[in-house]
Design a protein around this motif. Structure first.
Motif, PDB file in Angstrom:
ATOM      1  N   LYS A 122       0.758  -1.415   0.117  1.00  0.00           N
ATOM      2  CA  LYS A 122       0.036  -0.158   0.033  1.00  0.00           C
ATOM      3  C   LYS A 122       0.964   1.335  -0.389  1.00  0.00           C
ATOM      4  O   LYS A 122       2.041   0.758   0.049  1.00  0.00           O
ATOM      5  CB  LYS A 122      -1.061   0.021   1.541  1.00  0.00           C
ATOM      6  CG  LYS A 122      -0.433   0.048   1.987  1.00  0.00           C
ATOM      7  CD  LYS A 122      -0.996   0.053   3.776  1.00  0.00           C
ATOM      8  CE  LYS A 122      -0.098  -0.236   4.371  1.00  0.00           C
ATOM      9  NZ  LYS A 122      -0.906   0.197   6.686  1.00  0.00           N
ATOM     10  N   GLY A 123       0.206   2.491  -0.062  1.00  0.00           N
ATOM     11  CA  GLY A 123       1.044   3.917  -0.534  1.00  0.00           C
ATOM     12  C   GLY A 123       0.323   5.126  -0.583  1.00  0.00           C
ATOM     13  O   GLY A 123      -0.448   4.762  -1.238  1.00  0.00           O
ATOM     14  N   VAL A 124       0.468   5.443  -0.258  1.00  0.00           N
ATOM     15  CA  VAL A 124       0.374   7.399  -0.290  1.00  0.00           C
ATOM     16  C   VAL A 124       0.990   8.028  -1.082  1.00  0.00           C
ATOM     17  O   VAL A 124       2.390   8.547  -0.950  1.00  0.00           O
ATOM     18  CB  VAL A 124      -0.962   7.628   1.163  1.00  0.00           C
ATOM     19  CG1 VAL A 124      -0.908   9.208   0.973  1.00  0.00           C
ATOM     20  CG2 VAL A 124      -1.221   6.806   2.349  1.00  0.00           C
ATOM     21  N   PHE A 125       0.505   9.049  -2.092  1.00  0.00           N
ATOM     22  CA  PHE A 125       1.291   9.472  -2.908  1.00  0.00           C
ATOM     23  C   PHE A 125       0.718  10.983  -3.647  1.00  0.00           C
ATOM     24  O   PHE A 125      -0.386  11.430  -3.568  1.00  0.00           O
ATOM     25  CB  PHE A 125       1.409   8.920  -4.328  1.00  0.00           C
ATOM     26  CG  PHE A 125       1.715   7.357  -4.052  1.00  0.00           C
ATOM     27  CD1 PHE A 125       3.385   6.990  -3.740  1.00  0.00           C
ATOM     28  CD2 PHE A 125       0.934   5.739  -4.000  1.00  0.00           C
ATOM     29  CE1 PHE A 125       3.355   5.152  -3.489  1.00  0.00           C
ATOM     30  CE2 PHE A 125       1.200   4.942  -3.963  1.00  0.00           C
ATOM     31  CZ  PHE A 125       2.541   5.105  -3.739  1.00  0.00           C
ATOM     32  N   GLU A 126       1.558  12.041  -4.144  1.00  0.00           N
ATOM     33  CA  GLU A 126       1.255  13.277  -4.130  1.00  0.00           C
ATOM     34  C   GLU A 126       0.796  13.002  -5.517  1.00  0.00           C
ATOM     35  O   GLU A 126       1.211  12.517  -6.607  1.00  0.00           O
ATOM     36  CB  GLU A 126       2.375  14.113  -4.471  1.00  0.00           C
ATOM     37  CG  GLU A 126       2.839  14.113  -2.615  1.00  0.00           C
ATOM     38  CD  GLU A 126       1.938  15.260  -2.324  1.00  0.00           C
ATOM     39  OE1 GLU A 126       1.092  15.749  -2.877  1.00  0.00           O
ATOM     40  OE2 GLU A 126       1.858  15.276  -1.143  1.00  0.00           O
ATOM     41  N   TYR A 127      -0.634  13.796  -5.915  1.00  0.00           N
ATOM     42  CA  TYR A 127      -1.000  13.764  -7.817  1.00  0.00           C
ATOM     43  C   TYR A 127       0.381  14.832  -8.096  1.00  0.00           C
ATOM     44  O   TYR A 127       1.373  15.590  -7.793  1.00  0.00           O
ATOM     45  CB  TYR A 127      -2.072  14.504  -7.908  1.00  0.00           C
ATOM     46  CG  TYR A 127      -3.263  13.834  -7.258  1.00  0.00           C
ATOM     47  CD1 TYR A 127      -3.507  12.654  -7.610  1.00  0.00           C
ATOM     48  CD2 TYR A 127      -4.475  14.292  -5.745  1.00  0.00           C
ATOM     49  CE1 TYR A 127      -4.702  12.081  -7.645  1.00  0.00           C
ATOM     50  CE2 TYR A 127      -5.169  13.185  -5.414  1.00  0.00           C
ATOM     51  CZ  TYR A 127      -5.744  12.098  -5.932  1.00  0.00           C
ATOM     52  OH  TYR A 127      -6.263  11.902  -5.682  1.00  0.00           O
ATOM     53  N   SER A 128       0.414  14.202  -9.447  1.00  0.00           N
ATOM     54  CA  SER A 128       1.243  15.104 -10.159  1.00  0.00           C
ATOM     55  C   SER A 128       0.861  16.411 -10.319  1.00  0.00           C
ATOM     56  O   SER A 128       1.584  17.273 -10.952  1.00  0.00           O
ATOM     57  CB  SER A 128       1.277  14.430 -11.865  1.00  0.00           C
ATOM     58  OG  SER A 128       1.651  12.721 -11.025  1.00  0.00           O
ATOM     59  N   ASN A 129      -0.519  16.629 -10.605  1.00  0.00           N
ATOM     60  CA  ASN A 129      -0.888  18.003 -11.051  1.00  0.00           C
ATOM     61  C   ASN A 129      -1.872  18.226  -9.931  1.00  0.00           C
ATOM     62  O   ASN A 129      -2.745  17.751  -9.252  1.00  0.00           O
ATOM     63  CB  ASN A 129      -2.048  17.821 -12.833  1.00  0.00           C
ATOM     64  CG  ASN A 129      -1.339  16.899 -13.687  1.00  0.00           C
ATOM     65  OD1 ASN A 129       0.181  17.806 -14.759  1.00  0.00           O
ATOM     66  ND2 ASN A 129      -1.425  15.572 -13.864  1.00  0.00           N
ATOM     67  N   GLU A 130      -1.899  19.982 -10.303  1.00  0.00           N
ATOM     68  CA  GLU A 130      -3.161  20.414 -10.013  1.00  0.00           C
ATOM     69  C   GLU A 130      -4.177  21.120 -10.978  1.00  0.00           C
ATOM     70  O   GLU A 130      -4.061  21.825 -11.117  1.00  0.00           O
ATOM     71  CB  GLU A 130      -2.416  22.019  -8.763  1.00  0.00           C
ATOM     72  CG  GLU A 130      -4.296  22.431  -8.260  1.00  0.00           C
ATOM     73  CD  GLU A 130      -2.842  23.499  -7.562  1.00  0.00           C
ATOM     74  OE1 GLU A 130      -4.391  24.559  -7.071  1.00  0.00           O
ATOM     75  OE2 GLU A 130      -1.985  23.601  -6.386  1.00  0.00           O
ATOM     76  N   ASN A 131      -5.203  19.587 -10.848  1.00  0.00           N
ATOM     77  CA  ASN A 131      -5.795  20.353 -11.719  1.00  0.00           C
ATOM     78  C   ASN A 131      -6.470  21.726 -11.870  1.00  0.00           C
ATOM     79  O   ASN A 131      -7.676  22.147 -11.304  1.00  0.00           O
ATOM     80  CB  ASN A 131      -7.580  19.696 -12.118  1.00  0.00           C
ATOM     81  CG  ASN A 131      -7.760  19.136 -12.889  1.00  0.00           C
ATOM     82  OD1 ASN A 131      -8.332  19.926 -14.054  1.00  0.00           O
ATOM     83  ND2 ASN A 131      -8.396  18.057 -13.554  1.00  0.00           N
ATOM     84  N   LYS A 132      -6.647  22.510 -12.975  1.00  0.00           N
ATOM     85  CA  LYS A 132      -6.709  23.803 -13.196  1.00  0.00           C
ATOM     86  C   LYS A 132      -8.277  23.940 -13.469  1.00  0.00           C
ATOM     87  O   LYS A 132      -8.426  24.761 -13.553  1.00  0.00           O
ATOM     88  CB  LYS A 132      -6.072  24.557 -14.138  1.00  0.00           C
ATOM     89  CG  LYS A 132      -4.801  24.572 -14.330  1.00  0.00           C
ATOM     90  CD  LYS A 132      -4.137  25.260 -12.825  1.00  0.00           C
ATOM     91  CE  LYS A 132      -2.510  25.262 -12.783  1.00  0.00           C
ATOM     92  NZ  LYS A 132      -1.803  25.820 -11.466  1.00  0.00           N
ATOM     93  N   GLN A 133      -8.556  23.077 -14.082  1.00  0.00           N
ATOM     94  CA  GLN A 133      -9.756  23.320 -14.614  1.00  0.00           C
ATOM     95  C   GLN A 133     -10.741  22.743 -12.997  1.00  0.00           C
ATOM     96  O   GLN A 133     -12.438  23.115 -13.342  1.00  0.00           O
ATOM     97  CB  GLN A 133     -10.408  21.679 -15.811  1.00  0.00           C
ATOM     98  CG  GLN A 133     -10.111  22.539 -16.861  1.00  0.00           C
ATOM     99  CD  GLN A 133      -9.826  21.532 -18.089  1.00  0.00           C
ATOM    100  OE1 GLN A 133     -10.380  19.868 -18.202  1.00  0.00           O
ATOM    101  NE2 GLN A 133      -9.858  21.491 -19.325  1.00  0.00           N
TER     102      GLN A 133
END
Length: 308
Positions: free
Chosen positions: A255-266
């Motif tokens: 298992k693991g928790v990860f940061e998203y690659s993007n901050e979705n501008k939409q």
């Protein structure tokens, strides 16, 4: 045809608007507010019907659920193609509705055969994404490469469990959905070819509790972080959008928790709503074998029993 019906009592209304609807007029779902006027609360009885997946009705809702599930990185994926894989003819899985088979689902649970679709561009992109996220978790990453590598034929089969719902749906509806999924996989006509999985990959979301953001000058379009005076370092707190993930993690192989690659501008409005409430969403990945999944489903039913 409805699979079964459960009458659920809730202390508050269920928000039936999807967080990630493509319509600009659709209001953004907000996290539950910690302080509500008790006088405004009332008990609402809702009948939940469990249905088979319906490709002719559930396509748009499935895309919205996928957008919500994949969070800020949803724009990296072909959601229509992934929805088509989930809603293929004779696919196994369950949707929950309240107004009959033709209505939009409030929740969905299904499984996609990753091993049989590794050359499909949709699955190939998803596998690349998952491998990229887990690259710093060596054992997890090596295991995923063994299971999902496309260079050789795999005797071990892996399924992708897709589980998403509206934010205020009660967790008690989840155990019967998982139980029905296990039964359907076992009884499917092509069970051996399509649904005899050794491992399951589960993509989900958790959130970190952070300092809330206060509204700034509405004309400036800027918000400011709330300052809290303290001399003690603040521990990182994590919590779950899907409470059943706690049970799955207890039985997980990896298992693991990860940061998203993007901050979705939409999805700026959605992100701002979460931030104002001190919630920072993150990606959760769980790999669990079939025996441990069966144990987890039993434990789910014990922890989150349906109301009598």
């Amino acid at each position: 045809m409805a699979k079964r019906k459960v009458e659920e009592e809730s202390d508050s209304d269920i928000d039936v608007s999807s967080t990630d609807s493509e319509s600009e007029d659709t209001p953004v779902q907000q996290p539950p507010q910690p302080q509500q006027d008790e006088e405004m609360e009332e008990t609402v009885n809702v009948d939940f019907d469990f249905f088979d997946l319906n490709p002719s009705v559930d396509f748009q809702a499935t895309k919205n659920f996928l957008r919500q599930l994949l969070g800020d990185d949803s724009g990296e994926f072909n959601l229509s193609g992934l929805a088509d894989l989930i809603l293929t003819d004779h696919s196994v899985g369950t949707s929950i509705k309240t107004e009959g088979v033709e209505s939009d689902p409030f929740a969905l649970l299904s499984v996609v055969n990753l091993s049989a679709n590794l050359t499909n561009p949709v699955v190939k992109k998803l596998v690349e994404y998952v491998l990229g996220k887990t690259k710093n978790k060596t054992e997890f990453n090596i295991m995923l490469k063994k299971l999902l590598g496309a260079d050789e034929k795999k005797k071990v089969k892996t399924g992708l469990i897709v589980s998403e719902r509206f934010i205020n749906m009660p967790v008690e509806v989840v155990p019967p959905m998982y139980r029905m999924l296990l039964e359907e996989m076992e009884k499917a006509e092509d069970a051996h070819e399509s649904y005899e999985f050794d491992y399951f990959l589960i993509i989900s979301r958790v959130y970190q509790l952070v300092d809330p953001v206060e509204q700034g000058d509405p004309d400036s379009g800027k918000a400011k972080k709330k300052k809290i005076s303290t001399s003690e370092p603040k521990a990182i707190e994590m919590d779950y959008f899907h409470m059943e993930d706690q049970v799955l993690e207890e039985h997980a192989n990896y298992k693991g928790v990860f940061e998203y690659s993007n901050e979705n501008k939409q999805e700026t409005d959605s992100r701002r709503v979460f931030t104002e409430y001190g919630i920072d969403p993150k990606l959760s990945l769980i790999l669990i074998d079939k025996d441990n999944l069966a144990k987890a489903v039993v434990e789910m039913a014990n922890q989150f029993p349906a109301p009598q």
